[in-house]
Design a protein around this motif. Structure first.
Motif, PDB file in Angstrom:
ATOM      1  N   ASP A  22      48.146  34.385  29.975  1.00 24.79           N
ATOM      2  CA  ASP A  22      47.746  35.528  29.160  1.00 24.79           C
ATOM      3  C   ASP A  22      46.406  36.028  29.684  1.00 24.79           C
ATOM      4  OD1 ASP A  22      49.713  36.029  26.914  1.00 24.79           O
ATOM      5  OD2 ASP A  22      49.386  33.872  26.661  1.00 24.79           O
ATOM      6  N   VAL A  23      46.461  36.838  30.730  1.00 19.97           N
ATOM      7  CA  VAL A  23      45.254  37.445  31.274  1.00 19.97           C
ATOM      8  C   VAL A  23      45.054  38.772  30.545  1.00 19.97           C
ATOM      9  CG1 VAL A  23      44.079  38.273  33.327  1.00 19.97           C
ATOM     10  CG2 VAL A  23      45.663  36.340  33.501  1.00 19.97           C
ATOM     11  N   ARG A  24      44.056  38.790  29.660  1.00 16.33           N
ATOM     12  CA  ARG A  24      43.827  39.956  28.808  1.00 16.33           C
ATOM     13  C   ARG A  24      43.399  41.170  29.643  1.00 16.33           C
ATOM     14  NH1 ARG A  24      39.196  37.659  25.408  1.00 16.33           N
ATOM     15  NH2 ARG A  24      38.886  36.529  27.375  1.00 16.33           N
ATOM     16  N   PRO A  25      43.498  42.374  29.093  1.00 13.20           N
ATOM     17  CA  PRO A  25      43.096  43.571  29.825  1.00 13.20           C
ATOM     18  C   PRO A  25      41.680  43.452  30.400  1.00 13.20           C
ATOM     19  CG  PRO A  25      44.286  44.205  27.867  1.00 13.20           C
ATOM     20  CD  PRO A  25      44.100  42.710  27.778  1.00 13.20           C
ATOM     21  N   HIS A  26      41.552  43.867  31.641  1.00  8.22           N
ATOM     22  CA  HIS A  26      40.275  43.838  32.344  1.00  8.22           C
ATOM     23  C   HIS A  26      40.277  44.973  33.373  1.00  8.22           C
ATOM     24  CE1 HIS A  26      43.107  41.334  34.598  1.00  8.22           C
ATOM     25  NE2 HIS A  26      42.452  41.695  35.688  1.00  8.22           N
ATOM     26  N   PRO A  27      39.099  45.406  33.827  1.00  9.58           N
ATOM     27  CA  PRO A  27      39.009  46.589  34.690  1.00  9.58           C
ATOM     28  C   PRO A  27      38.856  46.249  36.163  1.00  9.58           C
ATOM     29  CG  PRO A  27      36.852  46.075  33.867  1.00  9.58           C
ATOM     30  CD  PRO A  27      37.765  44.984  33.351  1.00  9.58           C
ATOM     31  N   HIS A  28      39.139  47.241  37.012  1.00  7.64           N
ATOM     32  CA  HIS A  28      38.864  47.153  38.446  1.00  7.64           C
ATOM     33  C   HIS A  28      38.396  48.515  38.938  1.00  7.64           C
ATOM     34  CE1 HIS A  28      40.629  43.174  39.179  1.00  7.64           C
ATOM     35  NE2 HIS A  28      41.658  43.535  38.440  1.00  7.64           N
ATOM     36  N   ASN A  54      53.674  43.847  43.747  1.00  3.67           N
ATOM     37  CA  ASN A  54      52.969  44.763  42.843  1.00  3.67           C
ATOM     38  C   ASN A  54      51.681  45.179  43.528  1.00  3.67           C
ATOM     39  OD1 ASN A  54      54.872  44.730  40.825  1.00  3.67           O
ATOM     40  ND2 ASN A  54      53.568  43.761  39.288  1.00  3.67           N
ATOM     41  N   TRP A  55      51.552  46.481  43.771  1.00  5.71           N
ATOM     42  CA  TRP A  55      50.357  47.049  44.422  1.00  5.71           C
ATOM     43  C   TRP A  55      49.694  47.989  43.424  1.00  5.71           C
ATOM     44  CZ3 TRP A  55      47.805  47.263  49.245  1.00  5.71           C
ATOM     45  CH2 TRP A  55      46.998  48.378  49.468  1.00  5.71           C
ATOM     46  N   MET A  56      48.457  47.688  43.045  1.00  9.79           N
ATOM     47  CA  MET A  56      47.718  48.519  42.105  1.00  9.79           C
ATOM     48  C   MET A  56      46.414  48.972  42.750  1.00  9.79           C
ATOM     49  SD  MET A  56      46.320  47.623  38.255  1.00  9.79           S
ATOM     50  CE  MET A  56      44.878  46.720  38.870  1.00  9.79           C
ATOM     51  N   ALA A  57      46.303  50.277  43.023  1.00  8.43           N
ATOM     52  CA  ALA A  57      45.082  50.844  43.593  1.00  8.43           C
ATOM     53  C   ALA A  57      44.183  51.307  42.460  1.00  8.43           C
ATOM     54  CB  ALA A  57      45.422  51.994  44.533  1.00  8.43           C
ATOM     55  N   ALA A  58      43.012  50.681  42.333  1.00  3.02           N
ATOM     56  CA  ALA A  58      42.142  50.942  41.194  1.00  3.02           C
ATOM     57  C   ALA A  58      41.412  52.269  41.300  1.00  3.02           C
ATOM     58  CB  ALA A  58      41.128  49.807  41.046  1.00  3.02           C
ATOM     59  N   GLY A  59      41.049  52.666  42.525  1.00  2.00           N
ATOM     60  CA  GLY A  59      40.278  53.874  42.684  1.00  2.00           C
ATOM     61  C   GLY A  59      39.016  53.834  41.842  1.00  2.00           C
ATOM     62  N   ASP A  60      38.780  54.908  41.073  1.00  2.00           N
ATOM     63  CA  ASP A  60      37.567  55.013  40.266  1.00  2.00           C
ATOM     64  C   ASP A  60      37.625  54.178  39.002  1.00  2.00           C
ATOM     65  OD1 ASP A  60      34.979  56.128  39.828  1.00  2.00           O
ATOM     66  OD2 ASP A  60      35.855  57.425  38.301  1.00  2.00           O
ATOM     67  N   GLY A  61      38.799  53.611  38.685  1.00  2.00           N
ATOM     68  CA  GLY A  61      38.862  52.735  37.522  1.00  2.00           C
ATOM     69  C   GLY A  61      40.242  52.626  36.926  1.00  2.00           C
ATOM     70  N   ILE A  62      40.685  51.393  36.702  1.00  7.60           N
ATOM     71  CA  ILE A  62      41.959  51.116  36.048  1.00  7.60           C
ATOM     72  C   ILE A  62      41.793  49.834  35.242  1.00  7.60           C
ATOM     73  CG2 ILE A  62      43.000  49.692  37.870  1.00  7.60           C
ATOM     74  CD1 ILE A  62      45.637  51.257  37.344  1.00  7.60           C
ATOM     75  N   VAL A  63      42.599  49.689  34.211  1.00  5.96           N
ATOM     76  CA  VAL A  63      42.579  48.499  33.357  1.00  5.96           C
ATOM     77  C   VAL A  63      43.995  47.939  33.333  1.00  5.96           C
ATOM     78  CG1 VAL A  63      42.068  47.587  31.058  1.00  5.96           C
ATOM     79  CG2 VAL A  63      40.772  49.548  31.947  1.00  5.96           C
TER      80      VAL A  63
END
Length: 289
Positions: A53-59, A91-100
């Motif tokens: 359970d990895v809670r929401p966090h930003p990149h 799964n590829w997630m590009a955070a750019g200026d910000g994603i959660v």
């Protein structure tokens, strides 16, 4: 060739072995190509009712790449993405200026015992893309190029290798491949990328005659074509690509060319203005340091 040994981290209920960033020593690499973070997760077995359970966090400023050998993870993010990942897919997630995002074991996967085993990496985005719009891409296992090379089986997770190109949407020259090698196999690693490293998930492996212990990362010398010998069945991960286009600062879940971008991300996360994951009510607070 230089060897990097892992640092074991307890993430609550399961452990990871962290290879990158490398130690802050003048004679050892911190990063390999665009790869600034490398975690080997598990293998960890969860009893019925348990899971991660990895809670929401930003990149910011990076792309996260998840690749599993066993188990499953449910990914949710502030774009509204809901995507289950299983072994062999990406799964590829590009955070750019910000994603959660959050990563959890789905309720249906908690009904019985489950083993979770995989690799999570971060790739620093090129300077021109680090402040871009975030995005998410799922690539099915059947869509990844897979081929045999000198007696071993190769799957290209991201980037290109030996003329085979993955559909994973990388933003700079990248090398990321999984290699399954039977006992007694021997093969060469071509000089196709500026920087390269080989990680031994398991197996008895030698590079140019030098033993590389399991769960160690061998950073290869540029411009060489080292020979790899496997004295047992082995699973290997080959990473690398073009050298980074400038210095990168890494703080918590943030990667940036300018420390001011990290300070801005801290402020936005404290104020919960980086976005929210639909259906989630928890989040990981900004650490004190």
């Amino acid at each position: 060739m230089q060897l990097l040994a892992p640092h074991v981290k307890d993430l609550g209920g399961f452990t990871v072995r962290r290879l990158l960033p490398g130690p802050p020593l003048a004679d050892q690499p911190r990063f390999v190509g665009p790869f600034v973070f490398f975690d080997h997760m598990g293998p960890a077995t969860f009893e019925p009712g348990q899971g991660i359970d990895v809670r929401p966090h930003p990149h910011i400023g990076l792309a996260t790449v998840t690749y599993l050998f066993a188990g499953a993870i449910m990914h949710r993010d502030s774009l509204g993405t809901v995507q289950r990942i299983e072994p062999g897919a990406v799964n590829w997630m590009a955070a750019g200026d910000g994603i959660v995002h959050s990563e959890r074991t789905a309720p249906e996967d908690r009904d019985g015992r489950m083993t979770l085993h995989g690799i999570q990496t971060w790739l620093a985005l090129p300077r021109e893309h680090e402040r871009g719009r975030p995005s998410f891409t799922h690539v099915r296992a059947t869509d990844l190029p897979a081929f045999d090379h000198q007696g071993v089986h190769v799957r290209v997770i991201a980037g290109h290798f030996l003329g085979h190109h993955s559909p994973t949407p990388v933003m700079s020259p990248t090398l990321y491949a999984a290699i399954d090698a039977p006992s007694g196999s021997a093969f060469e690693l071509p000089d196709e990328h500026d920087e390269r490293a080989l990680y031994v998930v398991h197996g008895d492996v030698r590079i140019d005659g030098q033993t590389v212990p399991a769960r160690n990362l061998a950073v290869l010398a540029p411009g060489t074509t080292p020979g790899v010998t496997c004295d047992s069945d082995a699973t290997l991960m080959l990473i690398g690509g073009a050298a980074l286009d400038g210095e990168r600062h890494v703080w918590w879940n943030f990667v940036a060319t300018d420390r001011a971008l990290i300070e801005d991300a801290k402020t936005r996360w404290r104020g919960q203005s980086m976005g929210h994951v639909p259906g989630e009510t928890e989040f990981i607070p900004l650490p004190d340091r």
